[in-house]
Design a protein around this motif. Structure first.
Motif, PDB file in Angstrom:
ATOM      1  N   ARG A   1      28.510  52.805  49.964  1.00 33.14           N
ATOM      2  CA  ARG A   1      29.176  53.116  48.579  1.00 33.14           C
ATOM      3  C   ARG A   1      28.973  52.156  47.673  1.00 33.14           C
ATOM      4  O   ARG A   1      28.893  52.609  46.285  1.00 33.14           O
ATOM      5  CB  ARG A   1      30.810  52.868  48.589  1.00 33.14           C
ATOM      6  CG  ARG A   1      31.619  53.714  49.654  1.00 33.14           C
ATOM      7  CD  ARG A   1      33.030  53.556  49.466  1.00 33.14           C
ATOM      8  NE  ARG A   1      33.640  53.785  48.167  1.00 33.14           N
ATOM      9  CZ  ARG A   1      34.803  53.268  47.857  1.00 33.14           C
ATOM     10  NH1 ARG A   1      35.698  53.000  48.798  1.00 33.14           N
ATOM     11  NH2 ARG A   1      35.225  53.485  46.568  1.00 33.14           N
ATOM     12  N   PHE A   2      28.637  51.006  47.750  1.00 35.27           N
ATOM     13  CA  PHE A   2      28.569  49.914  46.675  1.00 35.27           C
ATOM     14  C   PHE A   2      26.850  49.475  46.545  1.00 35.27           C
ATOM     15  O   PHE A   2      26.604  48.898  45.661  1.00 35.27           O
ATOM     16  CB  PHE A   2      29.482  48.593  46.812  1.00 35.27           C
ATOM     17  CG  PHE A   2      30.817  49.307  46.541  1.00 35.27           C
ATOM     18  CD1 PHE A   2      31.240  49.425  45.326  1.00 35.27           C
ATOM     19  CD2 PHE A   2      31.730  49.689  47.697  1.00 35.27           C
ATOM     20  CE1 PHE A   2      32.461  49.869  45.123  1.00 35.27           C
ATOM     21  CE2 PHE A   2      32.971  50.005  47.419  1.00 35.27           C
ATOM     22  CZ  PHE A   2      33.333  50.314  46.163  1.00 35.27           C
TER      23      PHE A   2
ATOM     24  N   ASN B   1      25.859  42.833  42.989  1.00 39.28           N
ATOM     25  CA  ASN B   1      25.991  43.492  44.363  1.00 39.28           C
ATOM     26  C   ASN B   1      27.243  44.098  44.625  1.00 39.28           C
ATOM     27  O   ASN B   1      27.697  44.470  45.616  1.00 39.28           O
ATOM     28  CB  ASN B   1      25.726  42.537  45.577  1.00 39.28           C
ATOM     29  CG  ASN B   1      24.112  42.255  45.552  1.00 39.28           C
ATOM     30  OD1 ASN B   1      23.358  43.317  45.783  1.00 39.28           O
ATOM     31  ND2 ASN B   1      23.597  40.941  45.616  1.00 39.28           N
ATOM     32  N   GLN B   2      27.832  44.238  43.389  1.00 32.04           N
ATOM     33  CA  GLN B   2      29.219  45.099  43.518  1.00 32.04           C
ATOM     34  C   GLN B   2      30.322  44.606  44.119  1.00 32.04           C
ATOM     35  O   GLN B   2      31.190  45.077  44.517  1.00 32.04           O
ATOM     36  CB  GLN B   2      28.768  46.592  44.127  1.00 32.04           C
ATOM     37  CG  GLN B   2      27.799  47.369  43.211  1.00 32.04           C
ATOM     38  CD  GLN B   2      28.132  47.420  41.794  1.00 32.04           C
ATOM     39  OE1 GLN B   2      29.113  48.255  41.415  1.00 32.04           O
ATOM     40  NE2 GLN B   2      27.331  47.291  40.730  1.00 32.04           N
ATOM     41  N   ALA B   3      30.419  43.217  44.355  1.00 38.34           N
ATOM     42  CA  ALA B   3      31.564  42.459  45.134  1.00 38.34           C
ATOM     43  C   ALA B   3      32.684  41.926  44.055  1.00 38.34           C
ATOM     44  O   ALA B   3      33.764  41.840  44.304  1.00 38.34           O
ATOM     45  CB  ALA B   3      30.782  41.348  45.909  1.00 38.34           C
ATOM     46  N   VAL B   4      32.190  41.513  42.794  1.00 46.56           N
ATOM     47  CA  VAL B   4      33.262  41.178  41.948  1.00 46.56           C
ATOM     48  C   VAL B   4      33.052  41.780  40.593  1.00 46.56           C
ATOM     49  O   VAL B   4      31.949  42.256  40.149  1.00 46.56           O
ATOM     50  CB  VAL B   4      32.758  39.477  41.585  1.00 46.56           C
ATOM     51  CG1 VAL B   4      33.389  38.896  40.310  1.00 46.56           C
ATOM     52  CG2 VAL B   4      32.913  38.715  42.963  1.00 46.56           C
ATOM     53  N   VAL B   5      34.080  41.714  39.978  1.00 50.08           N
ATOM     54  CA  VAL B   5      34.430  42.556  38.944  1.00 50.08           C
ATOM     55  C   VAL B   5      34.571  41.353  37.585  1.00 50.08           C
ATOM     56  O   VAL B   5      35.328  40.464  37.725  1.00 50.08           O
ATOM     57  CB  VAL B   5      35.537  43.498  38.758  1.00 50.08           C
ATOM     58  CG1 VAL B   5      35.902  44.100  37.181  1.00 50.08           C
ATOM     59  CG2 VAL B   5      35.179  44.526  39.550  1.00 50.08           C
ATOM     60  N   GLU B   6      33.917  41.367  36.526  1.00 52.51           N
ATOM     61  CA  GLU B   6      34.064  40.500  35.286  1.00 52.51           C
ATOM     62  C   GLU B   6      35.186  41.301  34.232  1.00 52.51           C
ATOM     63  O   GLU B   6      34.984  42.412  33.897  1.00 52.51           O
ATOM     64  CB  GLU B   6      32.777  40.366  34.718  1.00 52.51           C
ATOM     65  CG  GLU B   6      32.749  39.120  33.682  1.00 52.51           C
ATOM     66  CD  GLU B   6      31.593  38.733  33.196  1.00 52.51           C
ATOM     67  OE1 GLU B   6      31.372  37.856  32.278  1.00 52.51           O
ATOM     68  OE2 GLU B   6      30.552  39.467  33.468  1.00 52.51           O
ATOM     69  N   ARG B   7      36.124  40.429  34.048  1.00 54.34           N
ATOM     70  CA  ARG B   7      37.238  40.901  33.031  1.00 54.34           C
ATOM     71  C   ARG B   7      36.448  41.434  31.680  1.00 54.34           C
ATOM     72  O   ARG B   7      35.835  40.520  31.047  1.00 54.34           O
ATOM     73  CB  ARG B   7      38.114  39.775  32.942  1.00 54.34           C
ATOM     74  CG  ARG B   7      39.347  40.142  32.296  1.00 54.34           C
ATOM     75  CD  ARG B   7      40.249  38.794  32.094  1.00 54.34           C
ATOM     76  NE  ARG B   7      41.529  39.055  31.670  1.00 54.34           N
ATOM     77  CZ  ARG B   7      42.578  38.173  31.573  1.00 54.34           C
ATOM     78  NH1 ARG B   7      42.422  37.046  32.051  1.00 54.34           N
ATOM     79  NH2 ARG B   7      43.769  38.605  31.168  1.00 54.34           N
TER      80      ARG B   7
END
Length: 357
Positions: free
Chosen positions: A164-165, A117-123
């Motif tokens: 947007r997300f 749901n576009q809240a967190v980015v994984e490295r």
């Protein structure tokens, strides 16, 4: 990048359900308390994408209310460095969660809820099994928890972020659910395919019934008609249609909530559709399907001209999740929140998947 101010846990807890409305995929993983604590730990650690600061799930389970009170930048940096070091560490006496809760934080809250749901980015480039920290909040998402943003400004910020997300389909589904729930105390007007109209008692079942009559019939039947509709205060039967089809409807029997008829289906044979509207219980189970078939045969229907549909409000609603295992094979499932989609429960056979696409 500067370290963001740490909001109160209550602020994060209250805002998550506003950011992720009903109808969003895997919403349950986005709004629960452990997710709020996951988000708060990322903010505490300054793990905002672009800052090159990341967390790992063990930091969430080891966080404590006492640590949160140490909110100046030096204390926060020191805690993050210590928690990510290889030195053996004593767990805080009042840590939020048990050590074995890491997998739930990682696999449910983050992997199934916040990342899709576009809240967190994984490295990127960090293996799944690595112990290196690899999760950070999107800056636009983190900004939604600023204590300085309140009232109409918060509502506008959340709306902008959702546009947007969150996917268009998810937001459309959420809008339908919100609109259906908006007037829970009002009587529900229902317009039949013929143009005639009735009003049903307030309630979720009536709103699903309205959607069945006005939307399901339009999307999935060629020339729909309502043969029968039942609610606590109304028993409506189209006697003209019954006589024209030479049918016998015994109203003393346990009839479904709605009986629709397609008077001009693609194959030329009249199709009769039994629909059970489910708000709490009563889906078309195998036993219920067999009982309805017996009623249909007594009424003069032919087995090959019958269809069975269980109608729910939404895929994420508890009635569907709790009753899915009871649904009959060779029946259909329909959701008022996604009116153009239909689930078919097809029983066994020799057909391959390539033939069912």
């Amino acid at each position: 990048m500067t370290w963001p101010a740490v909001p109160a846990l209550s602020t994060v807890t209250e805002r998550l359900p506003l950011i992720f409305p009903e109808g969003i995929e895997n919403r349950q993983y986005c709004i629960r308390e452990s997710t709020a604590k996951t988000v708060l730990t990322m903010i505490y650690c300054g793990a905002i994408y672009g800052s090159n600061r990341w967390i790992r799930p063990s930091q969430v389970v080891d966080m404590s209310d006492a640590q949160l009170t140490l909110s100046n930048e030096l204390d926060r940096k020191a805690w993050c460095v210590h928690m990510l070091s290889n030195k053996k560490k004593e767990r805080p006496p009042r840590a939020w969660y048990a050590v074995n809760s890491r997998e739930q934080i990682r696999d449910e809250n983050i992997a199934r809820g916040l990342i899709p749901n576009q809240a967190v980015v994984e490295r990127p480039g960090v293996p799944t099994t690595s112990s290196r920290p690899k999760y950070a909040l999107r800056p636009e998402f983190a900004a939604l928890f600023s204590e300085s943003v309140q009232g109409k400004f918060l509502a506008a910020a959340i709306s902008d972020w959702q546009k947007r997300f969150l996917s268009t389909a998810a937001m459309a589904r959420a809008t339908i659910i919100r609109n259906n729930a908006a007037a829970s105390t009002d009587r529900v007007p229902v317009v039949f395919p013929s143009g005639s109209a009735i009003t049903l008692a307030p309630g979720e079942s009536s709103r699903i019934t309205k959607a069945v009559v006005e939307q399901f019939s339009r999307y999935f039947l060629v020339q729909p008609a309502v043969l029968w509709l039942s609610e606590s205060a109304n028993k409506i039967i189209d006697q003209t249609l019954v006589q024209a089809l030479h049918l016998h409807i015994d109203q003393s029997k346990s009839l479904p909530d709605v009986i629709l008829v397609d008077l001009s289906p693609a194959n030329g044979d009249i199709l009769v559709v039994f629909v059970e509207v489910v708000h709490t219980d009563g889906p078309i189970s195998q036993q219920r399907k067999e009982a309805l078939e017996a009623i249909a045969l007594d009424a003069g229907f032919e087995t090959g001209h019958l269809a069975y549909v269980t109608a729910f409000s939404d895929r994420s609603a508890s009635p569907y999740r709790g009753l899915a295992h009871n649904l009959a094979w060779d029946s259909f499932v329909w959701f008022a929140s996604e009116p153009m989609n239909l689930i078919m429960l097809q029983s066994g056979g020799d057909r391959k998947l390539s033939e069912l696409r």
